[in-house]
Design a protein around this motif. Structure first.
Motif, PDB file in Angstrom:
ATOM      1  N   SER A 100      -7.765  -1.925   4.780  1.00  0.00           N
ATOM      2  CA  SER A 100      -6.603  -2.668   5.246  1.00  0.00           C
ATOM      3  C   SER A 100      -5.318  -2.095   4.674  1.00  0.00           C
ATOM      4  O   SER A 100      -5.266  -1.702   3.505  1.00  0.00           O
ATOM      5  N   HIS A 101      -4.283  -2.058   5.511  1.00  0.00           N
ATOM      6  CA  HIS A 101      -2.918  -1.693   5.134  1.00  0.00           C
ATOM      7  C   HIS A 101      -2.708  -0.188   4.948  1.00  0.00           C
ATOM      8  O   HIS A 101      -1.561   0.241   4.789  1.00  0.00           O
ATOM      9  N   VAL A 102      -3.785   0.619   4.948  1.00  0.00           N
ATOM     10  CA  VAL A 102      -3.583   2.045   4.689  1.00  0.00           C
ATOM     11  C   VAL A 102      -2.673   2.657   5.735  1.00  0.00           C
ATOM     12  O   VAL A 102      -1.774   3.429   5.419  1.00  0.00           O
ATOM     13  N   ASP A 103      -2.875   2.328   7.012  1.00  0.00           N
ATOM     14  CA  ASP A 103      -1.980   2.851   8.045  1.00  0.00           C
ATOM     15  C   ASP A 103      -1.149   1.740   8.664  1.00  0.00           C
ATOM     16  O   ASP A 103      -0.668   1.848   9.778  1.00  0.00           O
ATOM     17  N   GLN A 112       0.814  -1.206   0.000  1.00  0.00           N
ATOM     18  CA  GLN A 112       0.000   0.000   0.000  1.00  0.00           C
ATOM     19  C   GLN A 112       0.854   1.265   0.000  1.00  0.00           C
ATOM     20  O   GLN A 112       0.503   2.265  -0.632  1.00  0.00           O
ATOM     21  N   ARG A 113       1.973   1.214   0.681  1.00  0.00           N
ATOM     22  CA  ARG A 113       2.876   2.373   0.702  1.00  0.00           C
ATOM     23  C   ARG A 113       3.360   2.716  -0.702  1.00  0.00           C
ATOM     24  O   ARG A 113       3.371   3.891  -1.104  1.00  0.00           O
ATOM     25  N   ALA A 164      -9.107  -3.659  14.537  1.00  0.00           N
ATOM     26  CA  ALA A 164      -8.029  -3.555  13.548  1.00  0.00           C
ATOM     27  C   ALA A 164      -6.681  -3.923  14.175  1.00  0.00           C
ATOM     28  O   ALA A 164      -5.887  -4.672  13.587  1.00  0.00           O
ATOM     29  N   LEU A 165      -6.435  -3.414  15.357  1.00  0.00           N
ATOM     30  CA  LEU A 165      -5.195  -3.754  16.058  1.00  0.00           C
ATOM     31  C   LEU A 165      -5.148  -5.244  16.377  1.00  0.00           C
ATOM     32  O   LEU A 165      -4.113  -5.897  16.198  1.00  0.00           O
ATOM     33  N   ARG A 200       6.165  -0.817  15.048  1.00  0.00           N
ATOM     34  CA  ARG A 200       5.172   0.246  15.103  1.00  0.00           C
ATOM     35  C   ARG A 200       5.138   0.856  16.494  1.00  0.00           C
ATOM     36  O   ARG A 200       5.069   0.160  17.497  1.00  0.00           O
ATOM     37  N   GLU A 201       5.180   2.165  16.535  1.00  0.00           N
ATOM     38  CA  GLU A 201       5.101   2.885  17.809  1.00  0.00           C
ATOM     39  C   GLU A 201       3.626   3.116  18.130  1.00  0.00           C
ATOM     40  O   GLU A 201       2.970   3.963  17.532  1.00  0.00           O
ATOM     41  N   LEU A 202       3.101   2.344  19.083  1.00  0.00           N
ATOM     42  CA  LEU A 202       1.698   2.460  19.440  1.00  0.00           C
ATOM     43  C   LEU A 202       1.487   3.562  20.473  1.00  0.00           C
ATOM     44  O   LEU A 202       2.277   3.707  21.410  1.00  0.00           O
TER      45      LEU A 202
END
Length: 255
Positions: free
Chosen positions: A173-176, A99-100, A215-216, A230-232
């Motif tokens: 999905s995958h956008v972020d 997606q990126r 989602a998470l 990933r920094e949550l």
């Protein structure tokens, strides 16, 4: 706004006919938000048999696509797209498309996509004409046309105005980096299974928190590596912890 321009270079343009006439991409083409032209290297072959491939030097199975028909087709394809549109070869050796990358390509004025066939293309073509190689996954398919259509679909839906609801591109999905949350629609009860009550509550804040939590949680279950770097935020950490706790409690209850 100028249309997003795509040139597809491949030996089987008929494979793209149905795809370009239906769905999101078909509508985008009809509305002239996306333009797509096709170029067949066989039309640029110079011998009577329209030869585009030959046996590989050094021996081995299969055939290799020759430089000159491909180069001539790509040179014409470049004239069909704006300046600044890269030539992309769909190749198993390419960078993994995600997606990126779709978002990066959608910000360009257009693309020339080359669909390889047989055992691949002469490396001298890749070195002299190709700006980027992309792969849609670590598996083998018969040719690059399907891969090119996957890239086209992913990129076209990001072109402004292509999707009726602009929020659609930010809630998938995958956008972020996360998988999408589960979706439900009518009827409320189907096969004895009830849609989550929170989605029927009318409480938009609660719905948003539930969707983020799901989602998470789905990403944790199905793509755990996506969360490693990933920094949550504190809120996301709490939501994920709640999901994991509830998931483990549900597993215990069903044992």
């Amino acid at each position: 706004m100028a249309a997003y321009s795509v040139a597809l270079v491949g030996l089987f343009p008929e494979l793209t006919d149905a795809f370009l006439g239906v769905g999101v991409v078909g509508r985008a083409i009809r509305e002239q938000r996306v333009k797509c032209r096709r170029f067949n290297p066989r039309d640029y072959a110079t011998d009577a048999r329209k030869t585009v491939d030959d046996r590989p030097f050094g021996g081995g199975p299969g055939m290799v696509m020759m430089v000159e028909p491909l180069r001539a087709a790509v040179h014409d394809a470049r004239t069909a797209v704006p300046e600044g549109s890269p030539v992309v070869l769909l190749s198993p050796q390419g960078e993994r498309f995600d997606q990126r990358l779709a978002e990066q390509l959608a910000r360009l004025p257009g693309l020339v996509m080359v669909a390889a066939r047989y055992e691949g293309v002469d490396e001298r073509f890749t070195a002299s004409e190709v700006d980027r190689e992309l792969s849609i996954g670590d598996y083998v398919i018969s040719g690059g046309e399907l891969a090119a259509l996957v890239v086209l679909d992913a990129v076209a839906r990001l072109v402004p105005g292509v999707l009726g609801n602009p929020d659609s591109t930010t809630a998938e999905s995958h956008v972020d980096g996360l998988l999408d949350y589960p979706h439900y629609t009518r009827p409320e009860v189907e096969g004895g299974s009830r849609a989550p009550a929170v989605l029927l509550s009318g409480d938009h804040g609660s719905v948003a928190r539930w969707r983020r939590r799901e989602a998470l949680g789905r990403t944790w279950q199905r793509r755990p590596r996506a969360l490693l770097d990933r920094e949550l935020s504190a809120v996301d950490r709490q939501l994920l912890e709640n999901y994991i706790r509830d998931s483990r409690e549900n597993d215990t209850e069903t044992e």
